[in-house]
Design an enzyme around this catalytic site. Sequence first.
Site, PDB file in Angstrom:
ATOM      1  N   LYS A 243       0.621  -1.180   0.088  1.00 24.59           N
ATOM      2  CA  LYS A 243       0.015  -0.035  -0.043  1.00 24.59           C
ATOM      3  C   LYS A 243       0.727   1.193  -0.016  1.00 24.59           C
ATOM      4  O   LYS A 243       0.367   2.305  -0.517  1.00 24.59           O
ATOM      5  CB  LYS A 243      -1.040   0.032   1.218  1.00 24.59           C
ATOM      6  CG  LYS A 243      -2.134  -0.861   1.054  1.00 24.59           C
ATOM      7  CD  LYS A 243      -3.120  -0.499   2.058  1.00 24.59           C
ATOM      8  CE  LYS A 243      -4.475  -1.373   1.819  1.00 24.59           C
ATOM      9  NZ  LYS A 243      -4.686  -2.115   3.205  1.00 24.59           N
ATOM     10  N   ARG A 244       2.014   1.313   0.499  1.00 31.54           N
ATOM     11  CA  ARG A 244       2.790   2.115   0.522  1.00 31.54           C
ATOM     12  C   ARG A 244       3.251   2.880  -0.755  1.00 31.54           C
ATOM     13  O   ARG A 244       3.504   3.977  -1.039  1.00 31.54           O
ATOM     14  CB  ARG A 244       4.260   1.776   1.288  1.00 31.54           C
ATOM     15  CG  ARG A 244       4.391   2.248   2.770  1.00 31.54           C
ATOM     16  CD  ARG A 244       5.788   1.618   3.107  1.00 31.54           C
ATOM     17  NE  ARG A 244       6.174   0.157   2.551  1.00 31.54           N
ATOM     18  CZ  ARG A 244       7.111   0.184   1.333  1.00 31.54           C
ATOM     19  NH1 ARG A 244       8.044   1.110   1.188  1.00 31.54           N
ATOM     20  NH2 ARG A 244       7.478  -1.181   1.062  1.00 31.54           N
TER      21      ARG A 244
END
Length: 464
Positions: A243-244
């Site tokens: 998700k980063r």
Amino acid sequence: MIRTRFAPSPTGFLHIGGARTALFSWAFARHHGGQFILRIEDTDVVRSTPEAVQAILDGMQWLGLTHDEGPFYQMQRMDRYREVIQTMLAAGTAYPCYTTPDELERMREAQRASGLKPRYDGTWRPEPGKTLPTPPAGALPVVRFRNPLDGVVAWDDLVKGRIEIANAELDDLVIARADGTPTYNFCVVVDDWEMGITHVIRGDDHVNNTPRQINILAALGAQVPLYAHLSMILGDDGQKLSKRHGAVSVMQYDDEGYLPEAVLNYLARLGWSHGDEEVFSMSQFCAWFDLDHITPSAAQFNTEKLNWLNAHYLKQADNERLAALVQPRLAARGVTVSASPSLAAICGLYKERVSNLNELTDAAEVFYIDLHPKAEILAQHLTPEALPALADFVAGIREVDWEVAAISALIKTCIGKHGLKMPKLAMPLRVLLTGQAQTPSVDALLALFPRELVLKRLAAAVPD
Ligand code: GLU
């Protein structure tokens, strides 16, 4: 007949890695005129949700990865798994095991203490001449697969090459829990077998499951499919994609204004190549796709390249289609599209200059709102020398045919009369009409607007 499947667990959205797996499985079936099956592996009842099922179906639909059979839901096939477990018990390829979780834990601790790999010790495994312990009264057993003790289990992975695992490394896998529910690997095996899957194309996080699955398939007398394990996708920074890295859900790419064909073309090149080809359609991809050209090394995500492809496909896209994609985005901002100016014409003019649908929406929005250009930008461009030319232009608007050539001629007349260079008049026109200094060519821009709206927007600077 080639039969492939995509078998996501509905525990989250359809992410980029899953979408690539689906794309490769789909394209392989399409290339060979085979069948592509969608199977929802929803047996993890705690983590599976109907929303995640929907997110997967939406993602597949958005990408246009159409399945020929399914979606099959594993939770609807429980009876069948139980039946197969019964046949295996009857055939002696599986057996009831009464070792309790506590006993297992103690067994594992003792093994670890003596430096051994923790594994089930085979207490309840039937062997010729062996007397089994008496089952404890009232206890419910798990069912274990009777894994071969000797030899190796091997397959020629179509991506990774030959992989061999000694059977001594594998203990007897639990295939049914004490409450009778089948376990993950077992359901996969029964499904791949009964759905006649010829090629299992999946992420390489499943390599460890494969030897167990092959052994169970062999015990069932099933044809073992061929396996192609795809390497993982790394983020732009070389770290595992997460998700980063921003958008990891396929539908988030939709939200961020990517076209599905750009995402598909991009995904197709993540770990697969056809010479130097970078830009190709899905029909071209299906014609070319093979498993020989999948690289065994990890693929690295490159957002810049995806953006470039998206800009490319936006330029190619039909104006009406773009208008249909931009219109709901405008509506979500509370902007109502009117018949004039034409949204399709706006998209046609701006699609050359944007790299996603949200930028196209930004560009289109100014045509439909009550525009108030910033004082600062007006002050910068509405210079004293520009104003007389602008006034002449406004005076000429009603006199010309409202189309690009005539508008262009009017602009030239006005700058000629005042001895100005083009930007001196073009810039004020741009900022008054759109609030922005950067626009497509100003005559084309003017022609997009209805004449009355131009008069209205310019009136602010040039009172009658
Ligand atoms: N359900 C598994 C997953 O979502 C895939 C299983 C398979 O492809 O064999 O990771």
